[in-house]
Write a protein that holds these residues in place. Structure first.
Motif, PDB file in Angstrom:
ATOM      1  N   UNK A  34       2.633  14.367  32.041  1.00 36.37           N
ATOM      2  CA  UNK A  34       3.170  13.682  30.870  1.00 36.37           C
ATOM      3  C   UNK A  34       2.014  13.274  29.972  1.00 36.37           C
ATOM      4  N   UNK A  35       2.249  13.264  28.662  1.00 40.27           N
ATOM      5  CA  UNK A  35       1.255  12.690  27.760  1.00 40.27           C
ATOM      6  C   UNK A  35       1.960  11.985  26.614  1.00 40.27           C
ATOM      7  N   UNK A  36       1.202  11.114  25.956  1.00 37.07           N
ATOM      8  CA  UNK A  36       1.757  10.306  24.878  1.00 37.07           C
ATOM      9  C   UNK A  36       1.656  10.986  23.516  1.00 37.07           C
ATOM     10  N   UNK A  37       1.219  12.229  23.497  1.00 27.53           N
ATOM     11  CA  UNK A  37       1.092  12.945  22.229  1.00 27.53           C
ATOM     12  C   UNK A  37       2.439  13.326  21.639  1.00 27.53           C
ATOM     13  N   UNK A  38       2.421  13.870  20.437  1.00 26.20           N
ATOM     14  CA  UNK A  38       3.664  14.203  19.739  1.00 26.20           C
ATOM     15  C   UNK A  38       4.370  15.446  20.292  1.00 26.20           C
ATOM     16  N   UNK A  39       3.704  16.199  21.129  1.00 30.77           N
ATOM     17  CA  UNK A  39       4.300  17.425  21.661  1.00 30.77           C
ATOM     18  C   UNK A  39       4.095  18.576  20.702  1.00 30.77           C
ATOM     19  N   UNK A  40       4.292  19.787  21.208  1.00 31.94           N
ATOM     20  CA  UNK A  40       4.123  20.952  20.342  1.00 31.94           C
ATOM     21  C   UNK A  40       5.222  20.993  19.281  1.00 31.94           C
ATOM     22  N   UNK A  41       4.910  21.544  18.124  1.00 36.97           N
ATOM     23  CA  UNK A  41       5.937  21.653  17.087  1.00 36.97           C
ATOM     24  C   UNK A  41       7.101  22.514  17.575  1.00 36.97           C
ATOM     25  N   UNK A  42       8.329  22.162  17.203  1.00 36.59           N
ATOM     26  CA  UNK A  42       9.506  22.898  17.682  1.00 36.59           C
ATOM     27  C   UNK A  42       9.425  24.404  17.450  1.00 36.59           C
ATOM     28  N   UNK A  43       8.828  24.838  16.362  1.00 35.90           N
ATOM     29  CA  UNK A  43       8.750  26.277  16.093  1.00 35.90           C
ATOM     30  C   UNK A  43       7.843  27.008  17.089  1.00 35.90           C
ATOM     31  N   UNK A  44       7.056  26.277  17.878  1.00 36.80           N
ATOM     32  CA  UNK A  44       6.179  26.901  18.877  1.00 36.80           C
ATOM     33  C   UNK A  44       6.781  26.919  20.278  1.00 36.80           C
ATOM     34  N   UNK A  45       7.877  26.204  20.505  1.00 35.02           N
ATOM     35  CA  UNK A  45       8.419  26.060  21.861  1.00 35.02           C
ATOM     36  C   UNK A  45       8.638  27.392  22.560  1.00 35.02           C
ATOM     37  N   UNK A  59       4.450  32.421  43.033  1.00 30.46           N
ATOM     38  CA  UNK A  59       5.914  32.384  43.064  1.00 30.46           C
ATOM     39  C   UNK A  59       6.476  31.017  42.700  1.00 30.46           C
ATOM     40  N   UNK A  60       5.790  30.370  41.775  1.00 26.09           N
ATOM     41  CA  UNK A  60       6.232  29.073  41.280  1.00 26.09           C
ATOM     42  C   UNK A  60       6.673  29.192  39.836  1.00 26.09           C
ATOM     43  N   UNK A  61       6.985  28.055  39.242  1.00 25.26           N
ATOM     44  CA  UNK A  61       7.395  28.028  37.837  1.00 25.26           C
ATOM     45  C   UNK A  61       6.586  26.970  37.094  1.00 25.26           C
ATOM     46  N   UNK A  62       6.352  27.236  35.837  1.00 26.91           N
ATOM     47  CA  UNK A  62       5.727  26.281  34.937  1.00 26.91           C
ATOM     48  C   UNK A  62       6.558  26.283  33.682  1.00 26.91           C
ATOM     49  N   UNK A  63       7.024  25.104  33.284  1.00 27.17           N
ATOM     50  CA  UNK A  63       7.881  25.039  32.104  1.00 27.17           C
ATOM     51  C   UNK A  63       7.565  23.809  31.275  1.00 27.17           C
ATOM     52  N   UNK A  64       7.865  23.924  30.007  1.00 20.80           N
ATOM     53  CA  UNK A  64       7.810  22.796  29.092  1.00 20.80           C
ATOM     54  C   UNK A  64       9.112  22.042  29.273  1.00 20.80           C
ATOM     55  N   UNK A  65       9.009  20.751  29.564  1.00 20.59           N
ATOM     56  CA  UNK A  65      10.193  19.937  29.830  1.00 20.59           C
ATOM     57  C   UNK A  65      10.193  18.754  28.876  1.00 20.59           C
ATOM     58  N   UNK A  66      10.561  18.994  27.601  1.00 21.76           N
ATOM     59  CA  UNK A  66      10.468  17.914  26.614  1.00 21.76           C
ATOM     60  C   UNK A  66      11.350  16.726  26.976  1.00 21.76           C
ATOM     61  N   UNK A  67      10.830  15.560  26.712  1.00 18.83           N
ATOM     62  CA  UNK A  67      11.563  14.311  26.890  1.00 18.83           C
ATOM     63  C   UNK A  67      11.674  13.666  25.509  1.00 18.83           C
ATOM     64  N   UNK A  68      12.510  12.689  25.386  1.00 19.84           N
ATOM     65  CA  UNK A  68      12.680  12.053  24.078  1.00 19.84           C
ATOM     66  C   UNK A  68      11.458  11.231  23.683  1.00 19.84           C
ATOM     67  N   UNK A  69      10.745  10.676  24.666  1.00 21.97           N
ATOM     68  CA  UNK A  69       9.641   9.778  24.334  1.00 21.97           C
ATOM     69  C   UNK A  69       8.263  10.273  24.772  1.00 21.97           C
ATOM     70  N   UNK A  70       8.178  11.376  25.496  1.00 18.40           N
ATOM     71  CA  UNK A  70       6.893  11.902  25.954  1.00 18.40           C
ATOM     72  C   UNK A  70       6.933  13.423  25.963  1.00 18.40           C
ATOM     73  N   UNK A  71       5.764  13.993  26.122  1.00 18.61           N
ATOM     74  CA  UNK A  71       5.649  15.430  26.344  1.00 18.61           C
ATOM     75  C   UNK A  71       5.492  15.631  27.844  1.00 18.61           C
ATOM     76  N   UNK A  72       6.125  16.646  28.408  1.00 19.49           N
ATOM     77  CA  UNK A  72       6.038  16.885  29.844  1.00 19.49           C
ATOM     78  C   UNK A  72       5.980  18.383  30.128  1.00 19.49           C
ATOM     79  N   UNK A  73       5.042  18.771  30.969  1.00 21.10           N
ATOM     80  CA  UNK A  73       4.997  20.117  31.533  1.00 21.10           C
ATOM     81  C   UNK A  73       5.207  19.954  33.030  1.00 21.10           C
TER      82      UNK A  73
END
Length: 164
Positions: free
Chosen positions: A98-109, A139-153
């Motif tokens: 998790x980070x407190x940054x603004x997250x990637x712009x929606x057009x980059x998701x 054999x794992x997964x890595x995903x962007x998991x946006x939250x309303x108040x934080x950025x999460x991978x």
């Protein structure tokens, strides 16, 4: 801990029994001075006991390092990064960054994990691509998991011995 790059050429995994918590702690030890320099707070939270993985600890360390450094850059001075480790049902070990940054712009998701995709002026855009390649080779997964108040991978790996 020295990391091997895997982008563009698959490297043979050197699997051994390891613990994702140890991998994360090794990365945290390496990046703490950088976090202090950038004035970003770093916290690790482990929820319960972690089980053993059969994995290449060096390559997983590279994936975690890429995620953590991206989060540091995104949080910026005065921001924070939180790493949460847990064992999920059924038989998965999970690391959430998790980070407190603004997250990637929606057009980059849709392109976050493609090589050379970046929103940073000084970035190359390889960190997430390399991280995903390493995680998928386990054999794992890595995903962007946006939250309303934080950025999460979120990085998920199967617990126990690999069936490869």
């Amino acid at each position: 801990m020295l990391f091997r790059s895997a982008l563009g050429r698959p490297e043979k995994l050197r699997r051994s029994l390891c613990d994702l918590g140890t991998v994360v702690n090794d990365v945290v030890f390496l990046v703490e001075p950088s976090f202090r320099h950038h004035k970003v707070r770093l916290k690790v939270v482990q929820k319960g006991e972690l089980e053993t993985l059969e994995a290449d600890a060096e390559q997983l360390g590279q994936a975690v390092m890429n995620l953590v450094l991206n989060a540091r850059d995104a949080a910026g001075p005065g921001g924070w990064v939180r790493l949460e480790l847990a064992t999920n049902e059924p038989g998965q070990c999970v690391l959430r960054v998790f980070d407190s940054g603004p997250g990637p712009p929606p057009e980059m998701h849709g392109q976050l994990f493609e090589a050379f995709t970046t929103s940073k002026p000084e970035g190359v855009g390889l960190g997430l691509a390399v991280a995903r390649q390493i995680v998928e080779s386990h054999r794992g997964t890595l995903r962007f998991a946006p939250r309303s108040d934080t950025t999460c991978f979120e990085l998920c790996l199967q617990i126990g011995r690999a069936h490869v």
